[in-house]
Write a protein that holds these residues in place. Structure first.
Motif: not given
Length: 182
Positions: A107-113, A118-129
């Motif tokens: 559903n759209e809620a799952q897509k948005t979440l 992913i955007a948050l983890m990318t911003k925080e560079n969670t995985f370093g890659k």
């Protein structure tokens, strides 16, 4: 597929489905986990066809969960915490498009979440890659052969299970102990 009222579906591909299934079966609020194939062009694929990498399908799991006990966001957290979302078409020694990292939203809620997470983890560079996990609408899910269902719990002493899956389960029990079935 009919699901019980009040339940929701989540579908994740995170490498070998034996690994992801074993992890999510441990979680409180997860009613069932089914291993299968999704995202490709072959109708009614077999494991042998999936393994050759020509079908376009990923090994994946379909989770039926109670959102009153565990949220989709919590499932995402555990999904990203128990596989490497930075390796394209591979998890450890498992290599090929069938082992890709992908979220199949219902559903759209799952897509948005999923996009926001992913955007948050990318911003925080969670995985370093960079995170390579794809987000796609959930197409038809094909259940894997019966011997793949609950594989880890029936084959814990098998080499792959001992060396690859058991460490994931140990990490889950240490890091996410508050989310486990009692």
């Amino acid at each position: 597929m009919d699901i019980q009222e009040g339940m929701e579906l989540a579908t994740f591909a995170g490498g070998c489905f034996w690994c992801t299934e074993a992890v999510f079966l441990e979680l409180n609020g997860v009613k069932s986990v089914v291993s299968g194939y999704i995202g490709g062009k072959t109708v009614n694929p077999t494991y042998a066809e999936i393994c050759n990498g020509d079908t376009g399908h990923a090994e994946a799991i379909r989770i039926t969960f109670d959102p009153k006990k565990i949220s989709f966001g919590e499932l995402l957290e555990i999904f990203f915490g128990t596989h490497d979302p930075t390796t394209l078409n591979r998890q450890g020694n498992d290599i090929g498009t069938q082992y890709r990292s992908e979220i199949f939203y219902h559903n759209e809620a799952q897509k948005t979440l999923s996009e926001d997470y992913i955007a948050l983890m990318t911003k925080e560079n969670t995985f370093g890659k960079p995170i390579v996990t794809k987000i796609s609408a959930a197409p038809k899910f094909y259940e894997a052969e019966e011997y793949h269902q609950n594989y880890y719990n029936q084959n814990k002493t098998q080499g792959y299970c001992s060396y690859v899956i058991t460490p994931k389960i140990e990490k889950l029990k240490k890091v996410y102990k508050d989310k486990l079935k009692k």
